[in-house]
Design a protein around this motif. Sequence first.
Motif, PDB file in Angstrom:
ATOM      1  N   ARG A 120       0.854  -1.193   0.000  1.00  0.00           N
ATOM      2  CA  ARG A 120       0.000   0.000   0.000  1.00  0.00           C
ATOM      3  C   ARG A 120       0.882   1.233   0.000  1.00  0.00           C
ATOM      4  O   ARG A 120       1.890   1.293   0.708  1.00  0.00           O
ATOM      5  CB  ARG A 120      -0.912  -0.001   1.219  1.00  0.00           C
ATOM      6  N   GLN A 140      -4.643   6.948  -2.215  1.00  0.00           N
ATOM      7  CA  GLN A 140      -4.225   5.638  -1.726  1.00  0.00           C
ATOM      8  C   GLN A 140      -4.252   4.601  -2.840  1.00  0.00           C
ATOM      9  O   GLN A 140      -5.215   4.521  -3.607  1.00  0.00           O
ATOM     10  CB  GLN A 140      -5.132   5.184  -0.585  1.00  0.00           C
ATOM     11  N   GLU A 142      -3.695   0.441  -3.510  1.00  0.00           N
ATOM     12  CA  GLU A 142      -3.572  -0.909  -2.961  1.00  0.00           C
ATOM     13  C   GLU A 142      -3.121  -1.843  -4.083  1.00  0.00           C
ATOM     14  O   GLU A 142      -3.725  -1.847  -5.167  1.00  0.00           O
ATOM     15  CB  GLU A 142      -4.907  -1.390  -2.401  1.00  0.00           C
ATOM     16  N   CYS A 162      -2.951  -3.150  -9.296  1.00  0.00           N
ATOM     17  CA  CYS A 162      -3.262  -2.115  -8.317  1.00  0.00           C
ATOM     18  C   CYS A 162      -4.644  -1.511  -8.525  1.00  0.00           C
ATOM     19  O   CYS A 162      -5.207  -1.535  -9.622  1.00  0.00           O
ATOM     20  CB  CYS A 162      -2.229  -0.986  -8.409  1.00  0.00           C
TER      21      CYS A 162
END
Length: 206
Positions: A120, A140, A142, A162
């Motif tokens: 992350r 953000q 991930e 991602c």
Amino acid sequence: MRAVPALLACSLVLAGCGDTPWSNAPWSDLLPEPAADFEAEPSGATLRLIRRGRASDAALVQETGERRLWRTAGNQVVETDGGRIIATAGFPEMLAATRFDGPDPLAEPAALLAHPAAARRMVDLMRASRTPEGMRFGVQIECRLRAEPTEDAAVLLVTERCRAEGAGRFTNLFWVSAETGAVLQTTQWVGPAAPMLTIEFPLPQP
């Protein structure tokens, strides 16, 4: 990892340096074909940037450990940490900073063969106009990384899938040395409104 926009700005006035030339490799036919249209090649250590089918050579202008700044003749700048792009400048949309939550699994690609890993990070994005509406901070991302062998035993392919908050999904690819873990070539996301950026890294000299 952390990218500082001020470093990118300073790099625009620095001269290229380094002594690692380009050379051919036996695994080169496994990698995506480079574009035929190049800017003039700078002297010294360079990497090759390919964007929207157009390639240019970027000279090494600053180096601190694994973090390096590269600049093209057209003042496009890329900051890398190992084989990962952590910041860009001189493009219509720029990756202003990257901050990882924990270690980057890309640092140990061989471990990803048996054990895929999650990662992350948060990134800051900026438009070239630098207007407030073109800035996004703390986006953000991930990701899930896994590695697999290629036809050449000396090369592994790391795939990073991602999801970016509010910016959709993307897949980064890293061709790495099975022996050293060094990234040889990569195609990476550098922003939701930017095309994927491919980098061919200079080969280490014996």
